[in-house]
Design a protein around this motif. Sequence first.
Motif, short mmCIF file in Angstrom:
data_model
loop_
_atom_site.label_atom_id
_atom_site.label_comp_id
_atom_site.label_asym_id
_atom_site.label_seq_id
_atom_site.Cartn_x
_atom_site.Cartn_y
_atom_site.Cartn_z
N ASP A 1 3.19 -15.14 -9.85
CA ASP A 1 3.65 -14.27 -8.77
C ASP A 1 2.54 -13.24 -8.54
OD1 ASP A 1 4.94 -12.64 -6.98
OD2 ASP A 1 6.16 -11.62 -8.52
N ALA A 2 1.76 -13.43 -7.49
CA ALA A 2 0.59 -12.57 -7.25
C ALA A 2 0.84 -11.69 -6.05
CB ALA A 2 -0.65 -13.42 -7.02
N LEU B 1 -9.43 0.67 -8.58
CA LEU B 1 -8.98 -0.72 -8.61
C LEU B 1 -8.12 -0.91 -9.85
CD1 LEU B 1 -8.99 -3.76 -7.83
CD2 LEU B 1 -11.14 -3.94 -9.13
N ALA B 2 -6.86 -1.29 -9.64
CA ALA B 2 -5.95 -1.52 -10.76
C ALA B 2 -5.61 -3.01 -10.83
CB ALA B 2 -4.68 -0.70 -10.58
N LEU B 3 -5.75 -3.57 -12.00
CA LEU B 3 -5.42 -4.97 -12.26
C LEU B 3 -4.36 -5.02 -13.34
CD1 LEU B 3 -9.04 -6.40 -12.48
CD2 LEU B 3 -7.44 -6.90 -10.66
N GLU B 4 -3.31 -5.79 -13.10
CA GLU B 4 -2.25 -5.94 -14.10
C GLU B 4 -1.80 -7.38 -14.14
OE1 GLU B 4 1.66 -3.45 -15.41
OE2 GLU B 4 1.71 -4.31 -13.39
N VAL B 5 -1.75 -7.92 -15.36
CA VAL B 5 -1.26 -9.27 -15.60
C VAL B 5 -0.22 -9.18 -16.70
CG1 VAL B 5 -1.85 -11.62 -16.29
CG2 VAL B 5 -3.47 -10.29 -14.93
N VAL C 1 4.10 -15.62 -14.69
CA VAL C 1 3.03 -14.63 -14.80
C VAL C 1 3.08 -13.74 -13.55
CG1 VAL C 1 0.56 -14.23 -15.10
CG2 VAL C 1 1.61 -16.31 -16.01
N ARG C 2 3.02 -12.44 -13.77
CA ARG C 2 3.00 -11.52 -12.65
C ARG C 2 1.62 -10.89 -12.56
NH1 ARG C 2 6.77 -6.20 -12.04
NH2 ARG C 2 4.88 -5.09 -12.61
N VAL C 3 0.97 -11.05 -11.40
CA VAL C 3 -0.37 -10.52 -11.19
C VAL C 3 -0.31 -9.50 -10.07
CG1 VAL C 3 -2.75 -11.07 -10.53
CG2 VAL C 3 -1.44 -12.68 -11.94
N ARG C 4 -0.85 -8.29 -10.35
CA ARG C 4 -0.90 -7.24 -9.35
C ARG C 4 -2.33 -6.72 -9.26
NH1 ARG C 4 3.07 -9.39 -8.48
NH2 ARG C 4 5.21 -8.59 -8.32
N ALA D 1 -4.33 -21.61 -12.33
CA ALA D 1 -3.24 -21.30 -13.25
C ALA D 1 -1.95 -21.99 -12.82
CB ALA D 1 -3.05 -19.79 -13.34
N ARG D 2 -1.66 -22.01 -11.52
CA ARG D 2 -0.45 -22.68 -11.03
C ARG D 2 -0.52 -24.18 -11.30
NH1 ARG D 2 -1.27 -19.08 -6.30
NH2 ARG D 2 0.31 -17.40 -6.43
#
Length: 384
Positions: free
Chosen positions: A282-283, A331-335, A320-323, A274-275
């Motif tokens: 921002d991961a 397990l929590a995934l957030e984009v 893009v913020r990835v957590r 992606a970069r």
Amino acid sequence: MVRLLRPLLRGTTYTRLLHLWVPMLVVSVWLFVMPSTPWVPALFLVPLGLLPAVRRGEGVQARQLLTPGETEPGISEGRSASWRDRLRTVLWLELRMLLGGATVFATVWLPVTAVELARCAWGGAPSGVPLLDRLPPGRAWALLTPLPLLALYGVVVGLGELITAGARRLLGPSAAERLAALEERTEQLLERTRIARELHDSIGHALTVAVVQAGAARAAGDPAFTDRALDAIEETGRAALADLERVLGVLREAERPVSARPTLADAGRLLESARASGAKVDAEVTGPVEAVPGPVSREGYRILQEALTNVLRHAGAVPVRVRVTVTGGTLALEVRNPLPGAAPGPGRGSGLRGIRERAALLGGTARTGPDDGDWQVRAELPAG
């Protein structure tokens, strides 16, 4: 007329006739040895039908001779699993012997009757056949000669249909076998759905990265940037080819062991891709991601892949913020990324639907849609 005679041209008619004849071979031997006890073979079928393996043998024979070529004949090839199956097998054996006896009688005496009627029509002498030896000679018998042959045709076709219907009824799958078949069919459908999602996510991501990189390289007009774009396209294409080969291997050989699918431990590859496509990622990863169970980690990887693919496809080179967080067995995934303009309504697109399906299959939840001016994909999966 042609439609009426069509059964005579089908091989099934004659294989069914053979199926009806087979048990009478044993009976004829018994009657030759002990003609005074014709009921003994029928009595012997009772303990024979109670043997579990007999049902399997009868099922195989019925499928091959009564329903050749049919993919779903409705006849089981399994052993008797219950007393109900054993009793159904006994009834089947008795029915087969009864209809077999009727078939042998018809296929012997009806042609003989036609021959005797023809002899009488031509003035032949009595042949000594019981009942038929009393017919007086006369030309009128010629008119009746075809009737026994028509009756023979009807008997052969009719008894063939009757024995096939009886096989489907008495040798059909039990409740347990039907349930097992339904479960197998469900598993096959789920596997097909999973493979479709795998192809959509993997190939879709690779194509999106390639399109974005190629467009950016053309617009930049910088040889160094073009080289970096080509490297990113090559790396993403190789990964997609590996995924494609693995999925096709599953389709070609169901029993073939396949290489492990990517997990969240391989998420760095997605972020770098992606970069390289221009997104400012921002991961942040929190918690023991490597301890997440395999199925959850693999599905989490695909959810993250699809979320990043959607960012590149619909928003382009945006922050893009990835957590990724593992806490308390979850397990929590957030984009998150800025909305490029008019946001699509929630639930559109097969990719977003696939994210929710993946989460639901694992007992988790997923939310996709606008949130405080951003587009958000958030999934929570059980990781305990």
